[in-house]
Motif scaffolding. Sequence first.
Motif, short mmCIF file in Angstrom:
data_model
loop_
_atom_site.label_atom_id
_atom_site.label_comp_id
_atom_site.label_asym_id
_atom_site.label_seq_id
_atom_site.Cartn_x
_atom_site.Cartn_y
_atom_site.Cartn_z
N GLY A 1 0.83 -1.20 0.00
CA GLY A 1 0.00 0.00 0.00
C GLY A 1 0.86 1.25 0.00
O GLY A 1 0.57 2.22 -0.71
N TYR A 2 1.94 1.24 0.79
CA TYR A 2 2.88 2.38 0.76
C TYR A 2 3.45 2.59 -0.64
O TYR A 2 3.54 3.72 -1.13
N MET A 3 3.82 1.48 -1.28
CA MET A 3 4.38 1.62 -2.63
C MET A 3 3.33 2.23 -3.57
O MET A 3 3.65 3.06 -4.42
N PHE A 4 2.07 1.83 -3.41
CA PHE A 4 1.02 2.39 -4.27
C PHE A 4 0.84 3.88 -3.99
O PHE A 4 0.61 4.66 -4.92
N VAL A 5 0.96 4.26 -2.72
CA VAL A 5 0.87 5.70 -2.42
C VAL A 5 1.98 6.44 -3.17
O VAL A 5 1.75 7.47 -3.81
N ALA A 6 3.20 5.88 -3.10
CA ALA A 6 4.32 6.52 -3.78
C ALA A 6 4.07 6.61 -5.28
O ALA A 6 4.31 7.64 -5.91
N LEU A 7 3.56 5.51 -5.88
CA LEU A 7 3.27 5.53 -7.31
C LEU A 7 2.21 6.57 -7.61
O LEU A 7 2.28 7.29 -8.61
N GLY A 8 1.21 6.67 -6.70
CA GLY A 8 0.10 7.57 -6.95
C GLY A 8 0.50 9.03 -6.90
O GLY A 8 -0.14 9.86 -7.54
N VAL A 9 1.54 9.35 -6.13
CA VAL A 9 1.95 10.76 -6.08
C VAL A 9 3.11 11.02 -7.03
O VAL A 9 3.70 12.10 -7.00
N GLY A 10 3.43 10.06 -7.87
CA GLY A 10 4.46 10.29 -8.88
C GLY A 10 5.87 10.09 -8.39
O GLY A 10 6.81 10.42 -9.09
#
Lengths: 628, 103
Positions: free
Chosen positions: A318-327
């Motif tokens: 989920g953390y990785m997805f957050v990072a992907l989501g904010v570019g």
Amino acid sequence: MLELLWLIPALPLVGFLALVCLKPAKSLTALVGVGSVGLSAAAAFFVGARFLSSPPPGHTYRQTLWTWIRLDGLDAGFSLYLDPLALVMVLVITGVGLLIHLYSAEHMIEDKGYRRFFAYMNLFVGSMLILVLADNLLLLYLGWEGVGLCSYLLIGFWYENPSNGRAARKAFIVTRVGDTALAVALFLIYRHLGTLEIQRVMAQASIEWPVGSNLALAAAALLLAGAVGKSAQLPLQTWLPDAMAGPSPVSALIHAATMVTAGVYLIARTHVLFALAPAIQAAVAVIGAATLLVAGSSALVQRDIKRVLAYSTISQIGYMFVALGVGAWAAALFHFMTHAFFKALLFLAAGVVIQALHEEHDMLKMGGLRRQMPLVFLTFLAGSASLAALPVITAGFYSKEWILWAAWSSQQGSPWLWAAGLAGALLTSGYTFRMVFLTFFGPTRPREIAQPGLRVQVPLVLLAVLSVIGGWLELPGPMGNVHFFSDFLWGSLPAPSHLHGSPSTELFLEAVAAVASLAGIVLAYWFFLRRPGGTEALVRSFLGGILNRFWLAGWAFDWLYDRLLVRPYVWLAEKDRDDFFDQIYRGLAWLNRASYQGLSLTQNGQVRWYAMGMAVGAAIVLAMVVFL
Amino acid sequence: MTTSVPMTHGLILAGVLFAMGLVGVLVRRNVIFILLCLEIMLNAAGLAFVVAGSRWGQADGQVMFIFILAMTAAEVSVGLALVLQLHHHFKTLDADAASRMRG
């Protein structure tokens, strides 16, 4: 040296074939199984060193092995594509994969499916390497499906127990939902862009599709659905906790090196499409934030040590997805790398503990193992510290810090995402040290403990070292300002856009996150070591009891899906038992059975009857000759 | 010179003999009678050859009859051996008793 690239995925596949076809003896099995991945890791290391010392033009290297499919307009080669992003993935997969294989050589030695185990593991690593090295989306899909198949085979490895088979089927079917979305995404991309080669897709998409256009949104949404399935994010996360049915090295491989990180890789690889669809990219971040909170709170109440780790993986992805989501693409990759180190370590160490206690998974029945298994305790502590993002000394701190900072400061970021990440950090250190305290601290219980051998100790120590020093590849601005990792990835992933916020803010936020992480440890210490009765009182209270049950069931997603999807489907299947199509097939079956019975009557064994048959046949033939 | 028998008469006789043999094979249950009826059928076929040979004044018909005789001798030797085996196994000469090959 770069020409050796094809060896990296080929060697594990050769190992798989050798194990399946040649059926070597037990000692040779370990040699082939571990050796093939070891050679693959060596090849990856040499290719990586060469790539770093004298980078190929454009920081990309393409190797076409042969033409796979050539149709009118569709030209899918069996070709590999190496760039910094793929190289990071390859190094982690082969490196961590090698350590897990080495560990399995001893851990699984008693198992009667030793050869089968290594064959599946090699195929697993080979498929994942094809996935990350694929030059076109079709080849990527091949690896994607290979990984799914191997996860099914390995989760159901101990197939004599029906519940393991059910867990394997669940993993396969739930990820299939995402796989279908990915296949549709491939169709859509090919239909509108006319190619499946990833780099050409990216280039053409940014020319032909304006930002926020419907096609870009649809393509990104479908890719996201595929990634969500494979990476066990909301709403398709339910398969991962049940995937614990497999042996511990399998869990380590699924969680650290292969399988669940495929979704993160897919989004990072197709980041151009997500940049063209800002709404979907925001959805990536929101899904990540929601998942990390849901999974983090579920991990807090689990009793099975491997289920804690499974929920923790969901939360960290989920953390990785957050990072992907904010570019912050590079931050996601960095967290993937550090997560691979410490999560593989935690699963392997947990595997040692479980095996030493004769397949005991319940943490409440462990306790006091600190003195009985000192090496396992120390390495487990290093992994836990990294998972809990213990400030300054661990790798997990730097990667999580980077993500939190990006969530706050990037253009697509928001304080809400940062707050969710911060709450997640508190939960993470809480459940991690709850696990440590319950398993290793407390009164020592008298028991016979078999100490692990060298082939188990070496991977544990190496991974423990990596989960501490692995973070030094990238240090944030106020704390050393090392950007080796993000500079390296610059070639394939753009830097996060428009970081606003001053270094002093960054330092302040880091301090807040560090306090959250430490607070989680202190709370865990207070509740589970100092006052063990306190939690029971909490659970006994009305609200606490409900929350405990709710979180224990992973926010009751299984219950929801059972009511919403499984039961209506089973009901429909039962109601629809005698529909028209069934009648057709039933009629066919009846016809077959009737003709079988009729024809078997003619075979009555009586010579005179057969003579009669011949006479009548001859008469018919004669009549045909005469009259026709 | 005696007038030769018309060919149709010869063929009708052969046909009648053949039919009698066939009916015998199909309705008799005793293996020895089945073999006898087979002989009748073979001889009916032989008669047809002889009649045809005499009609065209060729020796072929009689040559064929010699062949049929030779084959019949062989067939009878095999057939009688089978009869003995049948009797040995089933203590009867009923052909329907040997129906173990029914499907």
